[in-house]
Design a protein around this motif. Structure first.
Motif, PDB file in Angstrom:
ATOM      1  N   ARG A 231       0.945  -1.197   0.132  1.00  0.00           N
ATOM      2  CA  ARG A 231       0.034  -0.207   0.129  1.00  0.00           C
ATOM      3  C   ARG A 231       0.830   1.340   0.081  1.00  0.00           C
ATOM      4  O   ARG A 231       0.447   2.448  -0.213  1.00  0.00           O
ATOM      5  CB  ARG A 231      -1.009  -0.009   1.057  1.00  0.00           C
ATOM      6  CG  ARG A 231      -0.292   0.098   2.653  1.00  0.00           C
ATOM      7  CD  ARG A 231      -1.678  -0.093   3.803  1.00  0.00           C
ATOM      8  NE  ARG A 231      -0.996  -0.125   4.794  1.00  0.00           N
ATOM      9  CZ  ARG A 231      -0.738   1.106   5.443  1.00  0.00           C
ATOM     10  NH1 ARG A 231      -1.121   2.368   4.809  1.00  0.00           N
ATOM     11  NH2 ARG A 231      -0.365   1.102   6.695  1.00  0.00           N
ATOM     12  N   LEU A 232       2.098   1.204   0.118  1.00  0.00           N
ATOM     13  CA  LEU A 232       3.058   2.390   0.041  1.00  0.00           C
ATOM     14  C   LEU A 232       4.461   1.836  -0.123  1.00  0.00           C
ATOM     15  O   LEU A 232       4.795   0.825   0.152  1.00  0.00           O
ATOM     16  CB  LEU A 232       2.790   3.406   1.298  1.00  0.00           C
ATOM     17  CG  LEU A 232       3.431   2.777   2.721  1.00  0.00           C
ATOM     18  CD1 LEU A 232       4.935   3.074   2.611  1.00  0.00           C
ATOM     19  CD2 LEU A 232       2.835   3.435   3.880  1.00  0.00           C
ATOM     20  N   ILE A 233       5.167   2.818  -0.661  1.00  0.00           N
ATOM     21  CA  ILE A 233       6.545   2.505  -1.094  1.00  0.00           C
ATOM     22  C   ILE A 233       7.197   3.823  -0.311  1.00  0.00           C
ATOM     23  O   ILE A 233       7.019   4.956  -0.592  1.00  0.00           O
ATOM     24  CB  ILE A 233       6.701   2.646  -2.729  1.00  0.00           C
ATOM     25  CG1 ILE A 233       6.109   1.609  -3.475  1.00  0.00           C
ATOM     26  CG2 ILE A 233       8.313   2.539  -2.855  1.00  0.00           C
ATOM     27  CD1 ILE A 233       6.145   1.795  -4.900  1.00  0.00           C
ATOM     28  N   ALA A 234       8.248   3.387   0.526  1.00  0.00           N
ATOM     29  CA  ALA A 234       8.857   4.480   1.357  1.00  0.00           C
ATOM     30  C   ALA A 234       9.797   5.392   0.517  1.00  0.00           C
ATOM     31  O   ALA A 234      10.261   5.220  -0.442  1.00  0.00           O
ATOM     32  CB  ALA A 234       9.767   3.566   2.423  1.00  0.00           C
ATOM     33  N   ASP A 235      10.008   6.475   1.318  1.00  0.00           N
ATOM     34  CA  ASP A 235      10.918   7.617   0.672  1.00  0.00           C
ATOM     35  C   ASP A 235      12.321   6.769   0.402  1.00  0.00           C
ATOM     36  O   ASP A 235      12.939   6.074   1.150  1.00  0.00           O
ATOM     37  CB  ASP A 235      11.275   8.467   1.500  1.00  0.00           C
ATOM     38  CG  ASP A 235       9.896   9.408   1.895  1.00  0.00           C
ATOM     39  OD1 ASP A 235       9.060   9.185   1.133  1.00  0.00           O
ATOM     40  OD2 ASP A 235      10.026  10.318   2.812  1.00  0.00           O
TER      41      ASP A 235
END
Length: 396
Positions: A231-235
């Protein structure tokens, strides 16, 4: 070098055993500090259980307590408990360093910044309740907040927390298990590196629950397919993976982090419709980026910003655009007006920050999310109207 500048003045006043400095006397705000002229003027001036108030009355004036100053509790080994109120927005560098008697700390939801090594060497600290909903800064890569907290085993992340900043829990070697609540929609770079949990992960693409943090071991090459449900891709997840040529992002990802794929070999990129926010520079320096013409930069129907010279004058985004990336037009001081089409649903953090020349912005009813400080410093009056608007035409 640790970037903490040491105050030289004595505390301004004390009430009920807590020492304060004025932050803004006219605004009636103060910070908690140490006793005396220097942080080492006294030893263990704070001990036992300390409850920081939300406000304090001094000479008949009520001051809001909004900060814990740098070095405020440094070396207070007798401090066993501290209650931090929801009025506190910042915790200064080295604020609780060496407070070995602390065993549990709760970071309230109001905190937006925690300085370098704020809790360094709190060897008795075993549990942290982290409730900071929108904290944007926590320490640094060289000086993480919980450095040398050798017994910190439990991090409870509150279910209203939206972002975990870069380096947040970096270096927590005793931390072997972490749960990311569904409220979290952004994770900064290296937030969980050098923890016990990180050390126990196998080499390869690194996931924490359904969040992709990047990789461990050798840099990925060729084709990368992220697992379903991510659900997300980190910085900075895949920053400088120069041999990574393609990526498949599943239709569950909502956030692609800042610099997540910058300076990679990506030649083609598809953004799924599930994505609602793209961080600054997410695809900067890729082969795809290098092949784009100068001008306003679009990836599918997402506006990433611009390439080449900063845009000036009137800017009209193309029809069908559905989101504007974080910092897309940051410091485009020559912009005078912006027209956003009725297809855009999300305007990213700082998207129009420091656009000092802006005098009118058209925000359609389709916009449901506006990031922090989107037109900060553009114009005080315009910013106020943005905050009060119902996402319609704004002119000054």
């Amino acid at each position: 070098m640790l970037s903490v500048s040491l105050p030289t003045l004595a505390h301004d006043f004390a009430v009920d055993g807590i020492y304060y400095n004025y932050l803004n006397k006219s605004a009636e705000t103060v910070e908690v500090t140490y006793q005396g002229d220097s942080y080492d003027s006294f030893t263990n001036e704070y001990s036992g259980s300390v409850t920081i108030p939300t406000s304090v009355i001094y000479n008949g004036i009520t001051y809001s307590v909004t900060s814990i100053g740098i070095l405020a509790f440094q070396g207070c080994t007798g401090l066993t408990e501290v209650t931090i109120p929801n009025s506190i927005t910042s915790i200064g560098g080295v604020a609780f360093s060496g407070c070995s008697g602390l065993n549990e700390v709760t970071i309230p939801n109001s905190v937006t910044e925690i300085g370098e090594t704020a809790f360094q060497g709190c060897t008795g600290l075993t549990e942290v309740n982290y409730n900071a909903e929108n904290c944007t800064s926590m320490g640094s890569s060289d000086y993480p907040v919980f450095r040398k907290c050798s017994n910190l085993k439990i991090i409870n992340i509150g279910n209203k927390v939206k972002k975990i900043p870069s380096y947040a829990f970096n270096g927590c070697t005793a931390l072997t298990s972490v749960t990311i609540p569904n409220s979290v929609n952004k994770i900064g770079s290296s937030a969980f590196e050098d923890t016990g949990w990180y050390d126990n992960q196998a080499n390869g693409i690194l996931y924490l629950d359904n969040c992709c943090l990047g990789y461990k071991g050798n840099k990925p090459t060729g084709t990368l397919t992220l697992k379903k449900g991510t659900r997300l891709i980190a910085d900075e997840a895949f920053l400088l993976c120069i041999d990574l040529t393609s990526v498949t992002i599943p239709n569950s990802v909502t956030y692609i982090g800042s610099d997540a794929f910058s300076w990679t070999g990506l030649t083609e990129i598809a953004i799924p419709n599930s994505v609602t926010e793209i961080g600054e520079g997410a695809f900067y320096g890729t082969d795809w980026y290098d092949n784009q013409a100068d001008g306003i930069l679009y990836l599918d129907n997402c506006c990433l910003g611009y390439k080449g010279d900063r845009p000036t004058g009137e800017l009209t985004l193309k029809k069908g655009t559905r989101l504007i990336a974080d910092e897309a037009f940051f410091y485009c001081y020559g912009l005078t007006s912006v027209t956003i089409p009725n297809s855009v649903s999300s305007i990213g953090d700082l998207a129009f920050s420091a656009c000092y020349g802006l005098t009118s912005v058209t925000i359609p009813n389709s916009v449901t999310s506006i990031g922090i400080s989107q037109i900060k410093q553009a114009s005080a009056k315009l910013n106020k109207m943005i905050e009060e608007s119902t996402f319609r035409i704004i002119k000054i």
